[in-house]
Design an enzyme around this catalytic site. Structure first.
Site, PDB file in Angstrom:
ATOM      1  N   LYS A 127      -2.655  14.624  -4.163  1.00 49.93           N
ATOM      2  CA  LYS A 127      -2.174  14.222  -3.387  1.00 49.93           C
ATOM      3  C   LYS A 127      -2.390  13.217  -2.566  1.00 49.93           C
ATOM      4  CE  LYS A 127      -3.426  17.530   0.037  1.00 49.93           C
ATOM      5  NZ  LYS A 127      -3.345  19.247   0.494  1.00 49.93           N
ATOM      6  N   ARG A 175      -1.064  29.008   8.019  1.00 50.74           N
ATOM      7  CA  ARG A 175      -0.080  27.894   7.680  1.00 50.74           C
ATOM      8  C   ARG A 175       0.901  28.427   5.916  1.00 50.74           C
ATOM      9  NH1 ARG A 175      -3.209  22.688   5.523  1.00 50.74           N
ATOM     10  NH2 ARG A 175      -2.916  23.668   3.908  1.00 50.74           N
ATOM     11  N   TYR A 226     -10.669  -7.823  21.939  1.00 53.43           N
ATOM     12  CA  TYR A 226      -9.732  -6.954  23.707  1.00 53.43           C
ATOM     13  C   TYR A 226     -10.376  -5.543  24.066  1.00 53.43           C
ATOM     14  CZ  TYR A 226      -5.138  -7.856  20.968  1.00 53.43           C
ATOM     15  OH  TYR A 226      -4.688  -8.990  20.291  1.00 53.43           O
ATOM     16  N   MET A 248      -5.832  -4.930  14.766  1.00 48.35           N
ATOM     17  CA  MET A 248      -5.099  -5.418  13.405  1.00 48.35           C
ATOM     18  C   MET A 248      -5.527  -5.489  12.430  1.00 48.35           C
ATOM     19  SD  MET A 248      -1.135  -5.283  13.214  1.00 48.35           S
ATOM     20  CE  MET A 248      -0.799  -4.105  14.596  1.00 48.35           C
TER      21      MET A 248
END
Length: 366
Positions: free
Chosen positions: A33, A129, A253, A301
């Protein structure tokens, strides 16, 4: 071409599947999956199909992708179906389905299938769940087992805390499953990756290895069994810029890294948009041409920066390894307070390069 890429070792994938079979002593559905946890579901299924007992995916869309690629082995829908119309596709494409809610059980009982379906009846033994309550589980068994549209039933549950080896919850769930399924003559499925690697006393007819197929350790520590896993994915890139900074200069940053000495900084073409953890702390190990160098500054990024001061040979074009055999993805995930599942599934932009395909095409290699 941007140098970031993920190398996928299909022979390591086959090795890990065989390990799952050996540890489980049972049949095993290879869980592919989420695009095989970021490794490429079609290519991984093609590599495993000559020896896999079947595959497991989350939903019908993932199953149809495999069928359209020519995968003919059994495919189980772990979340079952969401709409009644999907039952027609399940029958048409010879898929197996989980039934985990009373609504799914009712739909199966009412469906006039053109062929008998193989259904996996799921008990909620403590995960809370998906899964039927013990009462609904027994009622579903009685309702479905004699119907002509049901070829067979497999009884299953899912372990919630098997990755915690000192937790009693796994044994409690196993007992709850045994008590509820007792007297029901059917195959069973209980063990996932941590269940296979860390709970040898558990027994079932079908195991469902997922994370371990891709060589990642589900536990915070190594064990005798996890030491046998082989990493399937190696995330690589290269240095694209180098600069010399005086002491006191910040990098990146937020100025999270400040040079404490004259520092040589390398910029690597790899960022959080590629799937590398954005909040990896300063000092996170990065392998630069085989030598460990510390991450220096916040991950951007598209880029990250490493301290090359103690690696003077490194320069533009030097190869960089972000995870693989070292550092291992599980250790990196723990250091960054995320999971290995999240890191592997998060690689969307990085192109994949496959190795070991010749063995897959020629047949099973042992």
């Amino acid at each position: 071409m941007r140098p970031a890429q993920a190398s996928i070792d299909l022979e390591a994938l086959r090795h890990n599947y065989r390990l799952a079979k050996r540890l489980g002593g049972s049949k095993a559905l290879a869980v592919v999956k989420a695009d095989a946890y970021g490794h490429g579901a079609v290519r991984c299924a093609q590599a495993l199909e000559p020896e896999a007992d079947g595959f497991a995916v989350a939903c019908i869309e993932e199953a149809l992708e495999l069928r359209q690629a020519g995968i003919r082995a059994p495919i189980l829908l772990l979340e079952g179906f969401f709409e009644h119309d999907e039952l027609r596709l399940i029958a048409e494409h010879d898929l197996w389905t989980v039934a985990a809610t009373p609504q799914q059980v009712r739909a199966l009982a009412e469906f006039q299938s053109p062929r008998p379906l193989r259904v996996w009846l799921k008990l909620d033994s403590g995960m809370h769940r998906l899964g039927l309550s013990p009462e609904d589980f027994r009622a579903a068994w009685l309702r479905l087992r004699g119907l002509p549209q049901i070829a067979s039933l497999v009884l299953m549950t899912h372990l919630a805390r098997a990755d915690e080896l000192d937790c009693s919850r796994t044994d409690e769930q196993a007992v709850a499953f045994a008590l509820t399924a007792g007297g029901m003559r059917a195959e069973t499925s209980l063990r996932n990756s941590p269940g296979l690697l860390g709970w040898p006393a558990l027994r079932n007819d079908w195991s469902r290895p997922g994370l371990m197929l891709y060589g990642a350790n589900p536990f915070p520590q190594d064990t005798e069994n996890t030491a046998q896993l082989r990493p399937v994915m190696t995330l690589r890139s290269r240095i694209i810029s180098v600069r010399e900074l005086p002491a006191g200069e910040p990098v990146g940053y937020g100025a999270r890294f400040v040079a404490e000495r004259p520092t040589r900084v390398g910029v690597v073409a790899m960022g959080y948009a590629d799937g590398y953890p954005q909040f990896a702390p300063n000092g996170t190990p990065v392998l630069v041409d085989g030598q460990v160098c510390p991450l220096a500054g916040r991950v951007s990024m598209d880029m990250l920066t490493v301290d090359l001061t103690d690696h003077p040979q490194a320069d533009i074009g030097t190869p960089v390894q972000l995870w693989g055999d070292a550092p291992q993805v599980g250790a990196l995930a723990a250091q960054c307070n995320v999971s290995a599942y999240q890191l592997l599934c998060g690689l969307k932009r990085v192109p994949r390069v496959y190795m070991g395909e010749a063995a897959a095409k020629e047949g099973v290699t042992r």
